[in-house]
Design an enzyme around this catalytic site. Sequence first.
Site, short mmCIF file in Angstrom:
data_model
loop_
_atom_site.label_atom_id
_atom_site.label_comp_id
_atom_site.label_asym_id
_atom_site.label_seq_id
_atom_site.Cartn_x
_atom_site.Cartn_y
_atom_site.Cartn_z
N ASP A 327 0.86 -1.19 0.00
CA ASP A 327 0.00 0.00 0.00
C ASP A 327 0.89 1.23 0.00
O ASP A 327 1.61 1.49 0.96
CB ASP A 327 -0.91 0.00 1.23
CG ASP A 327 -2.03 1.02 1.14
OD1 ASP A 327 -1.88 2.00 0.38
OD2 ASP A 327 -3.05 0.85 1.82
N ARG A 329 -0.13 4.39 -0.36
CA ARG A 329 -0.86 5.62 -0.06
C ARG A 329 -0.29 6.35 1.16
O ARG A 329 0.15 5.74 2.12
CB ARG A 329 -2.34 5.32 0.17
CG ARG A 329 -3.08 4.93 -1.09
CD ARG A 329 -4.49 4.50 -0.80
NE ARG A 329 -4.53 3.25 -0.03
CZ ARG A 329 -5.65 2.63 0.29
NH1 ARG A 329 -6.82 3.15 -0.05
NH2 ARG A 329 -5.62 1.49 0.98
#
Length: 397
Positions: A327, A329
């Site tokens: 991930d 983000r």
Amino acid sequence: MFHRIEEALEDLKQGKVIIVCDDKNRENEGDFLALAEYITPETINFMITHGRGLVCVPLPEHYAKRLQLEPMVSQNTDSHHTAFTVSIDHISTTTGISAHERATTVRELLNPSSKGSDFNRPGHIFPLIAKDGGVLRRAGHTEAAVDLAKLCGTEPVGVICEIIKEDGTMARVPDLIQVAKQFDIKMITIEDLIAYRRHHETFVTKEVEITLPTEFGTFHAIGYTNSLDQKEHIALIKGDVSTDEPVLVRVHSECLTGDVFGSCRCDCGPQLHAALTQIEREGRGVLLYMRQEGRGIGLLNKLRAYKLQEEGLDTVEANEKLGFPADLRDYGIGAQILKDLGLQKLRLLTNNPRKIAGLQGYELEIVERVPLQMPTKQENKTYLQTKVTKLGHLLNL
């Protein structure tokens, strides 16, 4: 082992030297770093005696232009693209090599009346041009020096010197720790400096506000830009969210395939629609739509990850096969937008504990996690199971 950025800034303001390394990986190297505004012959002598590397002076591009410091080479083939200019000595020096004369050259670089003709070329001080944006654009010692000088409120110029061991090899993190202890020097990482800047500086700008009627209801829409990656984000707002009462919030990462095309590989589209429906029903809330396609890897890379999933990998393995974290983000920009909207307490629509931690790190209080679980489909069952087992999502499957 490593010190807080605030501690390093205090030492730098007192004219002390610190050690800066890339990150906490034990194989990384380190530099001595001091502020040019406080440089002394004693500091230069300490660096060349105990650092043994090249004494360089990181500075902004406009300093180099004012002093007519041209690039050292016309074609930079250095693997790190370190932006050396031609080396210099101030014209008042003799050989320019002594600690005293090198300190003089550094100080004269800061003199606002200095001009290009005041420096001989080549010399014994090596200016380096820092990238605009500092460590947020290039995670190098050059940019770290300029950023730290700015954070200290001095002229944006630093002095750095690589640290080499007595046997001539590069000092690694375990060696740097011993050097820091021996001389009572603070040691920080560029990784932590990046995090510090992201936390303490504002990068979002409110650009435009409109009324947006949708099939879910009418929302107040605000468009934002951010100066880190120039991506555009949008907040859909329902009701008055500036009060002290907790606000229902959904931070939704863009998913073109799910949000627009109705892909069954994920549950993004149904989550988006359900969040808007719930916010409309409550009459008060925010949906923040972040342009973070594919958990931050972008549309085409997400499609490449889908291809790998068709070949048997799961969503996490596919990302890693492509060279990305599971991930990618960062919730800092989203947190800044929420704070710009006046939010303090959130009822967060999410199944992702990492999102909670990411927003709480920016002084937003998550008073409640509101589950947002969609019906499982045959096409996304494995995907959702992987999110539970490998990404820690809170789903009842």
